[in-house]
Write an enzyme that holds these catalytic residues in place. Structure first.
Site, short mmCIF file in Angstrom:
data_model
loop_
_atom_site.label_atom_id
_atom_site.label_comp_id
_atom_site.label_asym_id
_atom_site.label_seq_id
_atom_site.Cartn_x
_atom_site.Cartn_y
_atom_site.Cartn_z
N GLU A 148 -4.24 7.41 -4.84
CA GLU A 148 -4.20 6.85 -6.19
C GLU A 148 -5.37 7.45 -6.97
O GLU A 148 -6.52 7.23 -6.59
CB GLU A 148 -4.33 5.33 -6.14
CG GLU A 148 -3.09 4.63 -5.59
CD GLU A 148 -3.28 3.14 -5.35
OE1 GLU A 148 -4.36 2.59 -5.70
OE2 GLU A 148 -2.36 2.51 -4.82
N HIS A 177 -1.84 0.58 -9.84
CA HIS A 177 -2.43 -0.43 -8.96
C HIS A 177 -3.05 -1.57 -9.75
O HIS A 177 -4.26 -1.82 -9.69
CB HIS A 177 -3.48 0.20 -8.02
CG HIS A 177 -3.72 -0.64 -6.79
ND1 HIS A 177 -4.15 -0.12 -5.59
CD2 HIS A 177 -3.61 -1.98 -6.57
CE1 HIS A 177 -4.27 -1.10 -4.69
NE2 HIS A 177 -3.95 -2.23 -5.27
N ARG A 223 0.87 -1.17 0.00
CA ARG A 223 0.00 0.00 0.00
C ARG A 223 0.91 1.23 0.00
O ARG A 223 1.99 1.21 0.61
CB ARG A 223 -0.90 0.04 1.25
CG ARG A 223 -2.10 -0.90 1.15
CD ARG A 223 -3.09 -0.44 0.10
NE ARG A 223 -4.26 -1.31 -0.02
CZ ARG A 223 -4.33 -2.34 -0.87
NH1 ARG A 223 -3.30 -2.66 -1.62
NH2 ARG A 223 -5.44 -3.06 -0.94
#
Lengths: 396, 266
Positions: A341, A360, A312
């Site tokens: 993000e 991601h 993360r």
């Protein structure tokens, strides 16, 4: 007539091999409105549902009727949306609809009074819908939040637990594709793949320079911080590149597990940082791992080392990372995750030339998305059916 | 470079050996050089690991749309990351290796760790123990490998037999979901056929570390496709590999000059 309706919903559904036969199916509307859960004092009904269809006298209902009633009587699952850039993928929504009545946030907000009682589960994808106090208060029959993916750092587990709602995640579906992305990022960074692609297509390229070099992955030292399922799979892959593997974890792995991948335990993270050519973060985000890698840790790393993050974004102190990369304290970084993000478009990380960032995509494969949906569905149904829950997440 | 032509050879009366930096010698006229009594050596040991690594790197980057993803991550237009943006899986997919020499075998060793099903096609079949060590299945007919593979990797050397080994027919035999990876030499693929196959989605994508020529002309159609990634022949472009290739070339050249057994004569 009542009994026939019940039996029409008695489809045995096994989603994944090994899953228990889900023979307990819902539910007369009268029971549904009470927030029926099979294990809560409704033994009579459950027993009745268990008996074989032939005891109903062989009566059957026409298929369309069955389908309509089945849909209305299925437990409701709340999703943000179907399709588009943030919604549940259409084919996965179809999977959900086999077991749930799918209710989008829009439908819920337009008809709160009626919908709120039907919703027994929420399917959370990429942190949406946001689970806040207001939402939890408005869903009296909510039993479970089924997260699509393994990370639950976006969920306030304590608050959710106070409402008597369970949380589940999908650890099995994510492990392989995430480990693959970790290796992909390590190789791409080491060999300057993205930069190389730009050179190959650039209108200015007249020749390929011979003094343009990357660093070797084979036989280099990989330090894995976080040796859970995903970290272990990373180690399995790295071993095939003859890498020397160090790892740091809350708990040490069993000796046979270490030997199977040739991994050496570093009780002190500092030792791992000082010896590794590649440092890969594979922890979950908790208060303990928040900003685990800061200025000090980056300073301990070799100046030739690469930092890879597939956990993360908040596990790294991003400001410290910017400084370390600008000053060449470390060679490079490769991140599949950041906070937020996406990053703001003027963020310094986007301007550096010794970093690669992917959006991601650790679980962004056709197979993984399907498996995550199936795993989330199995978990949610287990909660609603009072069966052992494969992957429940508990607040600390 | 330098180019070894007749003129150069005629002007070097005491030339004993041409030590090639790298393993491929398709740019050398071996027959002509031999006629001058000059030996040729290459560096097979130094190149194997980094080239195998690049093969895996290209396979992963293509499958997971890594280069495209990096562009999205930095693009000024990016406001959010779409959830309906997906790549294909490498773990447990089928990899077909065409050319199972040192480099091909190292590719198989790496691919095995991803639980890949490994098929291979080679002039000669490997020993049973070698096959079992990496879980590789021999395909006597290249067509069988092409039809079953999710990823096809070319790891042959360039010879008259392997020139245009992969053409329109071979591309047509591949799955429409398959990816072609080339870490051998550009001329092993019929590039015009590849352009057509990629434009018409006959295959899903390609990833090339090698082309002909290198670099491609700036207006070449391969540079305009969005289902291809091309790297500038970086299979051995690492600090360690360049040093090892130099050391291996030096050892070979000295062996020739000292009349000792030559490690890697071609």
């Amino acid at each position: 007539m009542f009994r026939s309706k019940a039996f029409s919903l008695l489809k045995p559904i096994s989603l994944m091999s090994g899953q228990p036969n889900l023979a307990y199916k819902f539910i007369h509307p009268a029971i549904a409105s009470h927030g029926h859960r099979c294990h809560r004092g409704s033994v009579d009904y459950r027993q009745r549902y268990k008996t074989c269809p032939s005891s109903a006298g062989g009566r059957t209902i026409s298929a369309p009727q069955t389908k309509v009633m089945a849909e209305e009587e299925l437990p409701g699952v709340l999703v943000l949306d179907v399709g588009g850039t943030h919604g549940v993928l259409e084919n996965l929504a179809a999977l959900l609809k086999e077991h749930f009545r799918l209710i989008t946030m829009k439908e819920f907000l337009e008809n709160k009074k009626e919908m709120s009682k039907k919703i027994q589960s929420v399917f959370v994808l990429e942190c949406r819908p946001n689970i806040d106090q207001e939402l939890l208060e408005s869903l009296p029959n909510l039993k479970v939040i089924g997260n699509f993916g393994v990370g639950v750092d976006h969920l306030d587990l304590k608050m959710i637990s106070n409402f008597g709602v369970k949380v589940t995640n999908t650890p099995h579906a994510v492990a392989d594709p995430t480990a693959d992305i970790g290796i992909a990022l390590m190789l791409a960074s080491a060999r300057r793949l993205v930069e190389g692609c730009q050179i190959a297509v650039s209108p200015d390229t007249k020749y390929f320079a011979v003094d343009w070099l990357g660093v070797e992955v084979t036989r280099a030292t990989l330090g894995i911080i976080g040796m859970g399922s995903i970290g272990y799979k990373v180690a399995q892959r790295a071993r095939a590149f003859d890498m020397r593997i160090l790892y740091h974890n809350r708990n040490r792995r069993r000796k046979e597990e270490e030997e199977a991948v040739g991994a050496h335990y570093c009780e002190k993270m500092e030792d791992l940082l000082q010896q590794s050519d590649f440092v890969m973060l594979v922890v979950n985000l908790t208060p303990e791992t928040h900003r685990l890698i800061g200025k000090k840790e980056l300073g301990l790393m070799k100046p030739t080392a690469t930092l890879i993050n597939i956990s993360r974004g908040a596990v790294i102190d991003q400001d410290a990372l910017v400084e370390a990369l600008q000053n060449k304290v470390i060679r490079a970084a490769a991140l599949d995750v950041t906070y937020p993000e996406p990053l703001p478009r003027d963020h310094p990380l986007l301007k550096l030339n010794n970093i690669i960032i992917t959006p991601h995509i650790g679980t962004a494969t056709v197979r993984a998305s399907r498996m995550m949906a199936e795993e989330a569905i199995a978990n949610m149904l287990a909660v609603l059916n009072g069966q052992p829950i494969p992957s429940e997440v508990f607040p600390k | 470079r330098p180019n070894i032509d007749q003129e150069l050879l005629e002007s070097l009366p005491n030339l004993k050996v041409i030590g090639n930096f790298g393993v491929g010698v398709d740019h050398l006229d071996l027959k002509m050089i031999s006629n001058f009594g000059v030996k040729v050596t290459n560096t097979p040991h130094a190149v194997a690991d980094p080239t195998a690594d690049i093969g895996i790197a290209l396979m992963l980057a293509s499958a997971r749309r890594l280069v495209e993803g990096c562009q999205i991550a930095v693009s000024p237009d990016t406001k959010y990351f779409a959830v309906d943006w997906l790549g294909v899986e490498v773990t447990r997919a089928t990899l077909g290796i065409i050319g199972m020499g040192s480099i091909g075998y190292k590719v198989a060793q790496r691919a095995r760790a991803f639980d890949m099903r490994i098929l291979y096609h080679n002039r000669n079949r490997r020993r049973k123990e070698e096959e079992e060590a990496v879980g590789a299945h021999y395909c006597e007919k290249m067509e069988d490998l092409l039809q079953q593979s999710d990823f096809v990797m070319l790891v042959v050397n360039l010879t008259p037999e392997t020139h245009r080994l992969i053409g329109k027919k071979e591309l047509g035999l591949m799955k429409p979901t398959a990816t072609l990876i080339n870490i051998s030499r550009g001329a092993v693929i019929d590039q015009d056929a590849l352009v057509e196959a990629l434009q018409n989605k006959v295959i899903r994508a390609a990833a090339l570390d090698v082309t002909y020529p290198e670099p491609l002309p700036r207006d070449h159609p391969l540079l305009k496709l969005n289902n291809i990634i091309i790297t500038p022949h970086i299979g051995t472009a690492t600090v360690r590999a360049s040093r090892m290739m130099a050391e291996e070339a030096i050892a070979n050249m000295l062996a020739v000059l000292n009349g000792q057994p030559i490690p890697s004569e071609v």
